[in-house]
Write a protein that holds these residues in place. Sequence first.
Motif, PDB file in Angstrom:
ATOM      1  N   VAL A  93      25.939  47.833  47.356  1.00  0.00           N
ATOM      2  CA  VAL A  93      24.931  48.604  46.508  1.00  0.00           C
ATOM      3  C   VAL A  93      24.893  50.100  47.115  1.00  0.00           C
ATOM      4  O   VAL A  93      24.739  50.358  48.321  1.00  0.00           O
ATOM      5  CB  VAL A  93      23.625  48.081  46.707  1.00  0.00           C
ATOM      6  N   LYS A  94      25.098  51.036  46.205  1.00  0.00           N
ATOM      7  CA  LYS A  94      24.769  52.383  46.541  1.00  0.00           C
ATOM      8  C   LYS A  94      22.964  52.548  45.840  1.00  0.00           C
ATOM      9  O   LYS A  94      22.785  52.476  44.664  1.00  0.00           O
ATOM     10  CB  LYS A  94      25.574  53.319  45.671  1.00  0.00           C
ATOM     11  N   PRO A  95      22.274  52.698  46.795  1.00  0.00           N
ATOM     12  CA  PRO A  95      20.968  52.917  46.543  1.00  0.00           C
ATOM     13  C   PRO A  95      20.757  54.047  45.684  1.00  0.00           C
ATOM     14  O   PRO A  95      21.392  55.075  45.655  1.00  0.00           O
ATOM     15  CB  PRO A  95      20.179  53.112  47.991  1.00  0.00           C
ATOM     16  N   THR A  96      19.400  53.844  44.965  1.00  0.00           N
ATOM     17  CA  THR A  96      19.119  55.132  44.101  1.00  0.00           C
ATOM     18  C   THR A  96      18.795  56.142  44.937  1.00  0.00           C
ATOM     19  O   THR A  96      18.258  56.231  46.187  1.00  0.00           O
ATOM     20  CB  THR A  96      17.780  54.525  43.449  1.00  0.00           C
ATOM     21  N   ALA A  97      18.899  57.561  44.626  1.00  0.00           N
ATOM     22  CA  ALA A  97      18.305  58.587  45.358  1.00  0.00           C
ATOM     23  C   ALA A  97      17.126  58.578  45.606  1.00  0.00           C
ATOM     24  O   ALA A  97      16.422  59.238  46.734  1.00  0.00           O
ATOM     25  CB  ALA A  97      18.956  59.847  44.463  1.00  0.00           C
ATOM     26  N   GLU A  98      16.146  58.018  44.962  1.00  0.00           N
ATOM     27  CA  GLU A  98      14.785  58.204  45.175  1.00  0.00           C
ATOM     28  C   GLU A  98      14.406  56.731  46.040  1.00  0.00           C
ATOM     29  O   GLU A  98      15.104  55.706  46.041  1.00  0.00           O
ATOM     30  CB  GLU A  98      14.134  57.841  43.973  1.00  0.00           C
ATOM     31  N   GLY A  99      13.428  57.160  47.091  1.00  0.00           N
ATOM     32  CA  GLY A  99      13.133  56.038  47.961  1.00  0.00           C
ATOM     33  C   GLY A  99      14.237  56.069  49.373  1.00  0.00           C
ATOM     34  O   GLY A  99      15.084  56.526  49.205  1.00  0.00           O
ATOM     35  N   ASP A 100      13.702  55.257  50.253  1.00  0.00           N
ATOM     36  CA  ASP A 100      14.453  55.374  51.556  1.00  0.00           C
ATOM     37  C   ASP A 100      15.232  53.963  51.692  1.00  0.00           C
ATOM     38  O   ASP A 100      14.973  53.228  52.442  1.00  0.00           O
ATOM     39  CB  ASP A 100      13.596  55.535  52.666  1.00  0.00           C
ATOM     40  N   TYR A 101      16.080  53.844  50.823  1.00  0.00           N
ATOM     41  CA  TYR A 101      17.093  52.538  50.762  1.00  0.00           C
ATOM     42  C   TYR A 101      18.261  52.787  51.279  1.00  0.00           C
ATOM     43  O   TYR A 101      18.920  53.850  51.401  1.00  0.00           O
ATOM     44  CB  TYR A 101      17.249  52.244  49.458  1.00  0.00           C
ATOM     45  N   VAL A 102      18.654  51.619  51.860  1.00  0.00           N
ATOM     46  CA  VAL A 102      20.294  51.691  52.435  1.00  0.00           C
ATOM     47  C   VAL A 102      20.776  50.398  52.075  1.00  0.00           C
ATOM     48  O   VAL A 102      20.126  49.608  51.844  1.00  0.00           O
ATOM     49  CB  VAL A 102      20.286  52.041  54.303  1.00  0.00           C
ATOM     50  N   ASP A 103      22.023  50.205  52.432  1.00  0.00           N
ATOM     51  CA  ASP A 103      22.755  48.874  52.307  1.00  0.00           C
ATOM     52  C   ASP A 103      23.888  48.787  53.127  1.00  0.00           C
ATOM     53  O   ASP A 103      24.983  49.413  52.974  1.00  0.00           O
ATOM     54  CB  ASP A 103      23.546  48.800  50.764  1.00  0.00           C
ATOM     55  N   GLU A 104      23.424  48.484  54.590  1.00  0.00           N
ATOM     56  CA  GLU A 104      24.144  48.580  55.539  1.00  0.00           C
ATOM     57  C   GLU A 104      25.035  47.284  56.193  1.00  0.00           C
ATOM     58  O   GLU A 104      25.721  47.014  56.699  1.00  0.00           O
ATOM     59  CB  GLU A 104      23.272  49.295  56.712  1.00  0.00           C
ATOM     60  N   ARG A 105      23.916  46.175  55.558  1.00  0.00           N
ATOM     61  CA  ARG A 105      24.407  44.727  55.953  1.00  0.00           C
ATOM     62  C   ARG A 105      25.302  44.162  54.958  1.00  0.00           C
ATOM     63  O   ARG A 105      25.219  44.680  53.665  1.00  0.00           O
ATOM     64  CB  ARG A 105      23.117  43.937  56.255  1.00  0.00           C
ATOM     65  N   GLY A 106      25.861  43.188  55.261  1.00  0.00           N
ATOM     66  CA  GLY A 106      26.721  42.401  54.166  1.00  0.00           C
ATOM     67  C   GLY A 106      25.969  41.882  53.097  1.00  0.00           C
ATOM     68  O   GLY A 106      24.725  41.415  53.520  1.00  0.00           O
ATOM     69  N   ASN A 107      26.519  41.730  51.960  1.00  0.00           N
ATOM     70  CA  ASN A 107      25.627  41.151  50.753  1.00  0.00           C
ATOM     71  C   ASN A 107      26.244  39.650  50.673  1.00  0.00           C
ATOM     72  O   ASN A 107      27.593  39.644  50.936  1.00  0.00           O
ATOM     73  CB  ASN A 107      25.561  42.083  49.580  1.00  0.00           C
ATOM     74  N   THR A 108      25.467  38.897  49.735  1.00  0.00           N
ATOM     75  CA  THR A 108      26.140  37.688  49.145  1.00  0.00           C
ATOM     76  C   THR A 108      27.517  37.925  48.375  1.00  0.00           C
ATOM     77  O   THR A 108      27.462  38.950  47.392  1.00  0.00           O
ATOM     78  CB  THR A 108      25.107  37.124  48.358  1.00  0.00           C
ATOM     79  N   GLU A 109      28.093  37.199  48.697  1.00  0.00           N
ATOM     80  CA  GLU A 109      29.832  37.213  47.837  1.00  0.00           C
ATOM     81  C   GLU A 109      29.762  36.362  46.867  1.00  0.00           C
ATOM     82  O   GLU A 109      29.309  35.465  46.865  1.00  0.00           O
ATOM     83  CB  GLU A 109      30.997  37.331  48.996  1.00  0.00           C
ATOM     84  N   VAL A 110      30.547  36.564  45.843  1.00  0.00           N
ATOM     85  CA  VAL A 110      30.840  35.854  44.667  1.00  0.00           C
ATOM     86  C   VAL A 110      32.047  34.737  45.148  1.00  0.00           C
ATOM     87  O   VAL A 110      32.980  35.412  45.438  1.00  0.00           O
ATOM     88  CB  VAL A 110      30.975  36.267  43.497  1.00  0.00           C
ATOM     89  N   LEU A 111      31.741  33.667  45.402  1.00  0.00           N
ATOM     90  CA  LEU A 111      33.015  32.630  45.485  1.00  0.00           C
ATOM     91  C   LEU A 111      33.672  32.337  44.162  1.00  0.00           C
ATOM     92  O   LEU A 111      32.957  31.925  43.043  1.00  0.00           O
ATOM     93  CB  LEU A 111      32.358  31.230  46.120  1.00  0.00           C
ATOM     94  N   VAL A 112      34.859  32.505  44.098  1.00  0.00           N
ATOM     95  CA  VAL A 112      35.676  32.196  43.147  1.00  0.00           C
ATOM     96  C   VAL A 112      36.516  30.868  43.303  1.00  0.00           C
ATOM     97  O   VAL A 112      37.226  30.751  44.402  1.00  0.00           O
ATOM     98  CB  VAL A 112      36.617  33.242  42.486  1.00  0.00           C
ATOM     99  N   VAL A 113      36.513  29.683  42.508  1.00  0.00           N
ATOM    100  CA  VAL A 113      36.911  28.365  42.889  1.00  0.00           C
ATOM    101  C   VAL A 113      37.945  27.996  41.768  1.00  0.00           C
ATOM    102  O   VAL A 113      37.532  28.089  40.799  1.00  0.00           O
ATOM    103  CB  VAL A 113      35.904  27.309  43.011  1.00  0.00           C
ATOM    104  N   GLU A 114      39.152  27.695  41.995  1.00  0.00           N
ATOM    105  CA  GLU A 114      39.846  27.206  40.951  1.00  0.00           C
ATOM    106  C   GLU A 114      39.361  25.945  40.295  1.00  0.00           C
ATOM    107  O   GLU A 114      38.809  25.014  41.115  1.00  0.00           O
ATOM    108  CB  GLU A 114      41.284  26.789  41.671  1.00  0.00           C
TER     109      GLU A 114
END
Length: 115
Positions: A93-114
């Motif tokens: 996530v690239k946070p909005t310029a407004e607000g004091d947001y960051v995305d430094e920790r890992g996020n939930t991944e999407v699992l792709v299953v055959e």
Amino acid sequence: MMGMIGDIDGLAATELDAQPQPEVTTPGEQSIDVAVVDPDGSRVADATVIVRGGSARIDGVVTAETNGEGIATVDVDPELGPNQADGTLTIDVKPTAEGDYVDERGNTEVLVVEE
């Protein structure tokens, strides 16, 4: 010294998290909705969601901006390699310029299953 520590607290940023729906999917063309939320569970508008191939592949990088409800819809076409039963897509996530947001920790991944 204590004054400096107090100033650091004033610079604290809020960590954002990405919540994809669905979290588990199959290969092929599809849309995934990604909600961007703060620690209180409030959704964040105008953030950019970035999806990349992890152990599952997609062509390039896919981006979308969250709407007023804090949801971005990304169109992906994940593929798995030969003899590969599952893989993942990563989300940043690239946070909005407004607000004091960051995305430094890992996020939930999407699992792709055959299928």
